[in-house]
Structure formats: C-alpha cells, structure tokens
Design a protein around this motif. Structure first.
Motif, PDB file in Angstrom:
ATOM      1  N   SER A   1      53.326  -6.079 -42.894  1.00 49.96           N
ATOM      2  CA  SER A   1      53.055  -5.862 -44.324  1.00 49.96           C
ATOM      3  C   SER A   1      53.965  -6.716 -45.213  1.00 49.96           C
ATOM      4  CB  SER A   1      53.215  -4.382 -44.674  1.00 49.96           C
ATOM      5  OG  SER A   1      54.586  -4.030 -44.559  1.00 49.96           O
ATOM      6  N   THR A   2      55.042  -7.261 -44.631  1.00 41.95           N
ATOM      7  CA  THR A   2      55.962  -8.057 -45.463  1.00 41.95           C
ATOM      8  C   THR A   2      55.539  -9.530 -45.530  1.00 41.95           C
ATOM      9  OG1 THR A   2      57.397  -8.570 -43.600  1.00 41.95           O
ATOM     10  CG2 THR A   2      57.916  -6.556 -44.817  1.00 41.95           C
ATOM     11  N   TRP A   3      54.478  -9.899 -44.821  1.00 41.76           N
ATOM     12  CA  TRP A   3      54.045 -11.302 -44.787  1.00 41.76           C
ATOM     13  C   TRP A   3      52.922 -11.548 -45.792  1.00 41.76           C
ATOM     14  CZ3 TRP A   3      54.984 -15.349 -40.934  1.00 41.76           C
ATOM     15  CH2 TRP A   3      56.039 -15.036 -40.065  1.00 41.76           C
ATOM     16  N   SER A   4      53.090 -12.593 -46.605  1.00 45.17           N
ATOM     17  CA  SER A   4      52.005 -12.978 -47.523  1.00 45.17           C
ATOM     18  C   SER A   4      51.012 -13.845 -46.743  1.00 45.17           C
ATOM     19  CB  SER A   4      52.565 -13.780 -48.701  1.00 45.17           C
ATOM     20  OG  SER A   4      53.033 -15.040 -48.227  1.00 45.17           O
ATOM     21  N   ASP A   5      49.798 -13.972 -47.277  1.00 44.90           N
ATOM     22  CA  ASP A   5      48.793 -14.836 -46.650  1.00 44.90           C
ATOM     23  C   ASP A   5      49.349 -16.261 -46.506  1.00 44.90           C
ATOM     24  OD1 ASP A   5      47.214 -12.611 -46.847  1.00 44.90           O
ATOM     25  OD2 ASP A   5      45.468 -13.673 -47.675  1.00 44.90           O
ATOM     26  N   GLU A   6      50.010 -16.726 -47.557  1.00 40.56           N
ATOM     27  CA  GLU A   6      50.545 -18.085 -47.572  1.00 40.56           C
ATOM     28  C   GLU A   6      51.520 -18.310 -46.407  1.00 40.56           C
ATOM     29  OE1 GLU A   6      50.169 -21.607 -48.563  1.00 40.56           O
ATOM     30  OE2 GLU A   6      48.979 -20.093 -49.621  1.00 40.56           O
ATOM     31  N   GLN A   7      52.420 -17.324 -46.209  1.00 46.67           N
ATOM     32  CA  GLN A   7      53.400 -17.439 -45.109  1.00 46.67           C
ATOM     33  C   GLN A   7      52.701 -17.448 -43.751  1.00 46.67           C
ATOM     34  OE1 GLN A   7      55.583 -13.916 -46.431  1.00 46.67           O
ATOM     35  NE2 GLN A   7      57.488 -15.086 -46.272  1.00 46.67           N
ATOM     36  N   ILE A   8      51.687 -16.615 -43.618  1.00 45.90           N
ATOM     37  CA  ILE A   8      50.967 -16.533 -42.330  1.00 45.90           C
ATOM     38  C   ILE A   8      50.277 -17.867 -42.031  1.00 45.90           C
ATOM     39  CG2 ILE A   8      49.025 -15.424 -41.140  1.00 45.90           C
ATOM     40  CD1 ILE A   8      49.795 -12.823 -42.640  1.00 45.90           C
ATOM     41  N   TRP A   9      49.586 -18.422 -43.041  1.00 50.49           N
ATOM     42  CA  TRP A   9      48.891 -19.693 -42.808  1.00 50.49           C
ATOM     43  C   TRP A   9      49.873 -20.809 -42.469  1.00 50.49           C
ATOM     44  CZ3 TRP A   9      44.334 -19.445 -41.229  1.00 50.49           C
ATOM     45  CH2 TRP A   9      43.407 -18.548 -41.746  1.00 50.49           C
ATOM     46  N   ALA A  10      51.025 -20.805 -43.137  1.00 47.89           N
ATOM     47  CA  ALA A  10      52.027 -21.853 -42.864  1.00 47.89           C
ATOM     48  C   ALA A  10      52.529 -21.726 -41.424  1.00 47.89           C
ATOM     49  CB  ALA A  10      53.181 -21.728 -43.851  1.00 47.89           C
ATOM     50  N   GLU A  11      52.746 -20.473 -40.983  1.00 45.27           N
ATOM     51  CA  GLU A  11      53.250 -20.239 -39.624  1.00 45.27           C
ATOM     52  C   GLU A  11      52.216 -20.672 -38.584  1.00 45.27           C
ATOM     53  OE1 GLU A  11      56.468 -19.069 -39.448  1.00 45.27           O
ATOM     54  OE2 GLU A  11      56.217 -19.643 -37.337  1.00 45.27           O
ATOM     55  N   LEU A  12      50.950 -20.304 -38.816  1.00 43.77           N
ATOM     56  CA  LEU A  12      49.896 -20.690 -37.870  1.00 43.77           C
ATOM     57  C   LEU A  12      49.730 -22.213 -37.838  1.00 43.77           C
ATOM     58  CD1 LEU A  12      47.245 -17.940 -38.650  1.00 43.77           C
ATOM     59  CD2 LEU A  12      48.104 -18.463 -36.350  1.00 43.77           C
ATOM     60  N   GLN A  13      49.692 -22.809 -39.026  1.00 41.07           N
ATOM     61  CA  GLN A  13      49.422 -24.260 -39.094  1.00 41.07           C
ATOM     62  C   GLN A  13      50.502 -25.062 -38.381  1.00 41.07           C
ATOM     63  OE1 GLN A  13      46.613 -25.906 -40.282  1.00 41.07           O
ATOM     64  NE2 GLN A  13      47.610 -27.680 -39.345  1.00 41.07           N
ATOM     65  N   LYS A  14      51.774 -24.658 -38.551  1.00 40.94           N
ATOM     66  CA  LYS A  14      52.819 -25.505 -37.950  1.00 40.94           C
ATOM     67  C   LYS A  14      52.779 -25.431 -36.422  1.00 40.94           C
ATOM     68  CE  LYS A  14      57.016 -22.652 -38.198  1.00 40.94           C
ATOM     69  NZ  LYS A  14      58.108 -22.231 -39.027  1.00 40.94           N
ATOM     70  N   ARG A  15      52.162 -24.379 -35.893  1.00 43.66           N
ATOM     71  CA  ARG A  15      52.065 -24.276 -34.433  1.00 43.66           C
ATOM     72  C   ARG A  15      50.899 -25.077 -33.857  1.00 43.66           C
ATOM     73  NH1 ARG A  15      54.483 -18.346 -33.196  1.00 43.66           N
ATOM     74  NH2 ARG A  15      55.954 -18.340 -34.916  1.00 43.66           N
ATOM     75  N   VAL A  16      49.987 -25.522 -34.720  1.00 43.55           N
ATOM     76  CA  VAL A  16      48.868 -26.351 -34.220  1.00 43.55           C
ATOM     77  C   VAL A  16      48.928 -27.774 -34.779  1.00 43.55           C
ATOM     78  CG1 VAL A  16      47.311 -24.394 -33.829  1.00 43.55           C
ATOM     79  CG2 VAL A  16      47.277 -25.550 -36.042  1.00 43.55           C
ATOM     80  N   ASP A  17      49.935 -28.051 -35.593  1.00 44.60           N
ATOM     81  CA  ASP A  17      50.057 -29.401 -36.166  1.00 44.60           C
ATOM     82  C   ASP A  17      50.114 -30.460 -35.068  1.00 44.60           C
ATOM     83  OD1 ASP A  17      49.977 -29.112 -38.887  1.00 44.60           O
ATOM     84  OD2 ASP A  17      52.144 -28.829 -39.119  1.00 44.60           O
TER      85      ASP A  17
END
Ligand code: DHB
Length: 398
Positions: A239-255
């Motif tokens: 619940s402490t994660w914003s959508d923006e933070q989640i997308w950034a975390e996912l994206q950097k793992r598939v960059d």
C-alpha cells in the motif's frame, strides 16, 4: 444443551473446495463414488483471490477430457514458449520445437469457477463457508469430519476416506501426529510484489527476467488486463507504493539495449506473495490423504502449484476408484510415493528457476556472474532449453 450433531455419511469426505478438492470431487462422481466437499471460504472469496495463471498441457487435458468444460481452450491463451531475459537480452524458448508441448494462460480462479459450475451442473455436494471443521478417527475404518454449515447447523460426516485438499494452512495435515510425518521446509529471503493493471499486453508471451535489480515476470490476463510481478522483500507493504514507483521498478528490471518498454496503465490490485518450499512426507495418515498445497508448497516461479495439485488428484482419484469399486488397497498404499515422485521433481524445478532468476541482497560478484553463466548455459544449449521446457510444460501424468 447444544443440539446433537446431524449425521451424514458418504464414501469420501473432502476438506477443501479449491481446484484440487473440486477436481477430485468431479472425478470421483464421474466414477460413481459418493463424496462431499467442505470449504471454509465462500465461493466469492475464492473466485476473487488472484493466483497463478499458467496451466500445463496435462492440466488442460484433465479439464477438457473429463467434461468440466472447454472454456480453458476457447477463452484461455495457448502459449508456445517463454522469454528468458538476462543482461537486458531476451532468449525465446520455443516449447513446440523443443518438446512438442504448449501451456495455457488461464488463471486459477477461472479454473475454480469452471469446476464449481461443473459440480453444480452435475449435482455435486459442495458446501462453502463451513466453520469449525475437525477431522477425527483418521486411523479407524470410519473417520469423521465435524463441521458447522453456513446456516449454523452442526454436522458429523462419517466417511471411509478423508482427503485433505485444504491448502497450505491445512487442518488435515495438522491432525497428523508430528512423530509420524516429516516436514521438509525452506524459506527464501524474498517475495513477489504482484500487480494487476489495466493495460494492453507488453509482449505476446511471458517474460522471466533476471537483472541486477532483481527478478521480474511479465505475464498477462487478457487483451485489457495484465499481471506482473517483481522480486521484493518479504515484509514489503504494497500500500506504500505508488503506481509510478511500481512501473519504474518493473521497467528497470527489463531494460535492455533493445529498448523494450512496458505498456503502462492504472494498477488496480497490489499484493505480496510469500515464498517457501515445503513437503510433508508421507501424504497419508491412516485413512487421510493429502493433496495439493495441504501436502506441499512450491514458490511461484514456474507456476507449478495448481498443476501439481491436479496431478496429485489424478493419481488419488484412480486409487480411490480402485479401492471403492474393487476393494483394492494397492493404489491407495502407493499414492504417497507415486505423488511425491512428481512433487520432488517440481520442487527441484521451482527451486532451480527461483534461484537462477532472483538475486540476493548479499550476493557476491562471483554469485552474480555464476548465475549469468547458468542462464547462458540454459539459453544457448538445446539440452538446457529442453530441460526447462519439459518441466515447465509438465511431465506426463502417470
Ligand atoms: C503467473 C504466475 C507465475 O508464478 C508464473 O510462473 C507464471 C505466470 C501468472 O500469474 O500469470
């Protein structure tokens, strides 16, 4: 004075009305064997609980060949491969080419909906929202299950066999005395952060991505809804994660140099999935038999949980049929060993995929490089790819 318990009798009392319990009930009823299913959750709770989404070929065959229905084929999506992605580069494993098999993307809650509908259609006795379930006299010829139904009435169900298909918190397993069972268990220092997002698919097939930032899995649900996961701490609070933070975390793992970019949308569900590997041996105590998560848990990498539960049930249904129709105990006596053979293969596969794809906070440079060597060995060798493909699409049911 409390009212006496109402007495019911059946051949097989099944504790747990998730996919394993319902599939067993379905198979037994088809063989003319009476059974009653008791489930503590409501139909709605199970229907709306997100679980994994990949079915092995053998699981799909069980659903279609035994007349549950064909929705898995018409509404599920056949996948003929996956991408293994590491160092920012994708390596496709073509399951059709490697092992002539496919898997189906069809979420576990849809499997539950289909099975519950099939039990209803065929007049099955499935009781949801029961409370105070207890299993008794398991080593006698007439084990019993006490429970209270959703209207508050107390029952005692007399059976010949009890099946514990009641998930990882199984009350049936806990009824086995500790000195006659072995608990094999390991914990992992990470978990998965899972999301559902309203977005178009980012890729046509699943992507299992290893990166220096940790693991990510890009999966799907439909044309409009996607499922994704990334490795996180076990005590992460979603619940402490914003959508923006989640997308950034996912994206950097598939960059990667190919510029692969995730298609984003509003995130409407977030959850943390625990990781553990567990096996209870044996899967039998007297006239109690354990199936699915009640007897063993795998970490989610590779989506073996539901598939393993259905494989247990395929073996157990045949064994019960042989006992109930011919009085023959041999297959029941062999059930635990037969089921555990596949369970340990799947434990190994799930552990292997997990350790090859995740990273640990305290990982040394040697370990990081070794893992990349391992991924390379799999991705660039037909034999390596074939091992993964065979296990992922599922060994044949016995
Ligand atoms: C999904 C979950 C898994 O654990 C996996 O290995 C593949 C797919 C899913 O939920 O889509």
């Amino acid at each position: 004075m409390a009212a006496p318990r109402r007495r019911l009798t059946t051949t097989v009392g099944i504790v747990g009305g998730g996919p394993a319990g319902l599939m067993l009930s379905h198979l037994l009823s088809r063989a003319g064997i009476e059974n009653i299913v008791l489930e503590k959750r409501s139909h709605e709770t199970i229907r709306t609980t997100q679980r994994a989404g990949i079915l092995e070929a053998g699981s799909v065959k069980m659903l279609t060949d035994t007349g549950v229905n064909g929705r898995v084929v018409t509404e599920g999506h056949r996948h003929e491969g996956i991408d293994l992605r590491f160092n920012g580069v994708s390596h496709r494993l073509d399951f059709q080419d490697l092992v002539c098999e496919s898997v189906w993307l069809y979420p576990q809650n849809e499997v539950f909906v289909d099975l519950a509908a099939a039990r209803k259609r065929d007049g099955g006795d499935v009781r949801f929202s029961v409370t105070d379930t207890q299993v008794l006299d398991l080593t006698s010829d007439e084990p019993k299950i006490y429970f209270t139904d959703d209207a508050g009435e107390d029952f005692e169900l007399h059976c010949q066999l009890v099946v514990g298909a009641d998930g990882s918190q199984s009350i049936c397993r806990k009824a086995i005395p500790a000195d006659v069972r072995s608990d094999h268990f390991i914990a992992y220092p990470f978990a998965w952060f899972g999301i559902l997002t309203e977005a178009p698919p980012s890729a046509p097939e699943l992507i299992y991505a290893n990166s220096e930032h940790g693991f990510a899995l890009i999966s799907q649900r439909s044309g409009m809804v996607q499922r994704m996961y990334f490795q996180c701490d076990p005590d992460e609070d979603p619940s402490t994660w914003s959508d923006e933070q989640i997308w950034a975390e996912l994206q950097k793992r598939v960059d990667g140099p190919d510029g692969f970019t995730l298609k984003r949308g509003p995130i409407f569900e977030k959850m943390v999935l625990p990781f553990r590997s567990y096996v209870c041996e044996p899967l039998r105590y007297g006239n109690l038999f354990l199936a699915g998560d009640a007897g063993h848990t795998v970490p989610p990498t590779g989506a073996k949980g539901l598939n393993l539960a259905l494989a247990d049930v395929a073996v157990l249904a045949k064994a019960i049929e042989s006992f109930a129709t011919h009085g023959d105990h041999a297959l029941l006596d062999a059930y635990s060993d037969t089921a555990l053979e596949r369970v340990w293969k799947a434990q190994n596969f799930s552990f292997w995929m997990t350790s090859m794809l995740h990273s640990r906070a305290d990982q040394s440079s040697f370990e990081r490089k070794r893992i990349l060597g391992e991924l390379n060995s799999v991705a660039t060798s037909r034999f390596g790819q074939q091992y993964l493909a065979e296990a992922y699409t599922g060994w044949p049911h016995g």
